[in-house]
Scaffold this active site. Structure first.
Site, mmCIF file in Angstrom:
data_model
loop_
_atom_site.group_PDB
_atom_site.id
_atom_site.type_symbol
_atom_site.label_atom_id
_atom_site.label_comp_id
_atom_site.label_asym_id
_atom_site.label_seq_id
_atom_site.Cartn_x
_atom_site.Cartn_y
_atom_site.Cartn_z
ATOM 1 N N GLY A 1 0.822 -1.205 0.000
ATOM 2 C CA GLY A 1 0.000 0.000 0.000
ATOM 3 C C GLY A 1 0.854 1.251 0.000
ATOM 4 N N CYS A 2 0.257 2.380 -0.384
ATOM 5 C CA CYS A 2 1.023 3.626 -0.504
ATOM 6 C C CYS A 2 1.465 4.158 0.863
ATOM 7 C CB CYS A 2 0.229 4.667 -1.277
ATOM 8 S SG CYS A 2 -1.433 4.969 -0.663
ATOM 9 N N PHE A 3 0.522 4.310 1.813
ATOM 10 C CA PHE A 3 0.903 4.719 3.158
ATOM 11 C C PHE A 3 1.873 3.702 3.757
ATOM 12 C CE2 PHE A 3 -3.006 7.519 3.919
ATOM 13 C CZ PHE A 3 -2.269 8.684 4.064
ATOM 14 N N ALA A 4 1.591 2.426 3.546
ATOM 15 C CA ALA A 4 2.440 1.375 4.109
ATOM 16 C C ALA A 4 3.871 1.488 3.591
ATOM 17 C CB ALA A 4 1.861 0.007 3.787
ATOM 18 N N ALA B 1 5.492 4.287 2.528
ATOM 19 C CA ALA B 1 6.151 5.449 3.127
ATOM 20 C C ALA B 1 6.506 5.208 4.589
ATOM 21 C CB ALA B 1 5.252 6.674 2.997
#
Length: 320
Positions: A129-132, A134
């Site tokens: 995932g994107c947040f994951a 970062a």
């Protein structure tokens, strides 16, 4: 040439993936599937591709004619797609949804900075995932060294493209512009994969990850502000991060402050590490559509097929 296909081609991540693949020197894009857009030119949905391709969306496709397929449909649809089909032997699958991030059904979690060697030999990749992405990249060096010894606090803001192409009240321009808001505080779905993977690296880590996501009034990018108690000096911490990411061509620890314009339109991750009192503070910035989704998917494809990890991903930031 690597023959590639895309399932679910109408969304933001698919649009960026098409852009990368049609310009990739080692890829031939064979089909882009979309039931709702079948027969339409790709450029009728993804206007930024005008002049790059004359392809049309298809409704039917032959998996025997591609070497890799990217699944870009909505979360929850990839598992059904896989169950309903006979998958050709040798076909590689890269799923950009969250269906297989727990690594069931033979999938490998596709965060190269952590699992590069497993990715090289994998046939099925679950893109993070994107947040994951970062947040994990802000914490992996500490977890790998067994230094996550207290609660972790995260505040991260994402652009409107992180909510997907389907419009909603909180993605409408008139609501989003000049506005900032919190959503899914302490409950965001990416906490599952973040916690699971950090505990894989550091099994003794038994503290909480407190995550407050925010909606920003910009289109793309994620800035994550992460802090936790740590006994390392600032110099020791920066050396730890630089050493951990020494073999990662897209992830860089920098001395100065970081911002979104340094990474938007690239597959890069920039990390700034600083100590404040007893806290280690890490700022992580990525493009949510590239390193947080389609760029990382292409990076994984490169690793699977033995290409240079950066092939087709040497992109300049949109700094102006």
């Amino acid at each position: 040439m690597i023959r590639a296909g895309i399932i679910g081609g109408a969304g933001y991540t698919a649009g960026e993936l098409i852009r990368l693949l049609v310009n990739h020197p080692a890829v031939e894009l064979r089909f882009v599937h979309s039931t709702s857009n079948a027969g339409n030119r790709l450029t009728q949905v993804h206007g930024g591709l005008e002049g790059d391709t004359q392809m049309c969306f298809c409704e039917t496709y032959d998996l025997h004619k591609v070497d890799v397929v990217f699944l870009c449909s909505a979360h929850g649809q990839s598992e059904g797609w896989l169950a309903e089909r006979e998958i050709p032997e040798g076909l590689r699958i890269i799923d950009l949804a969250q269906d297989f991030r727990d690594e069931h059904a033979g999938f490998v979690y596709g965060l190269p900075e952590w699992q590069r060697e497993r990715i090289r030999t994998a046939r099925r990749i679950a893109n993070p995932g994107c947040f994951a992405t970062a947040i994990q990249l802000a914490l992996l060096p500490l977890a790998a060294a067994g230094l996550l010894q207290d609660d972790v606090h995260v505040t991260a803001v994402t652009g409107s493209t992180g909510a997907g192409v389907k419009p909603s009240a909180t993605t409408h321009f008139s609501w989003r512009t000049a506005n900032l808001s919190v959503y899914k505080a302490f409950t965001h779905q990416h906490l599952l994969e973040i916690g699971r993977n950090l505990r894989h690296l550091e099994p003794a880590f038994d503290h909480e990850i407190h995550f407050v996501p925010m909606r920003g009034d910009f289109a793309r990018g994620i800035l994550a502000s992460v802090y936790t108690h740590c006994d390392l000096t600032e110099e020791e911490a920066r050396r730890l991060y630089a050493d951990y990411y020494a073999a990662s061509p897209f992830t860089h620890t920098v001395d100065g402050d970081v911002d979104l314009k340094q990474v938007v339109n690239t597959n890069k991750v920039l990390l700034h590490v600083a100590r404040h009192g007893g806290m280690l503070h890490i700022v992580s910035v990525i493009d949510n559509l590239l390193k947080g989704a389609s760029g990382q998917a292409v990076e994984n494809m490169n690793l699977i097929f033995g290409l240079d990890e950066t092939e087709g991903l040497r992109l300049k930031a949109s700094a102006f």
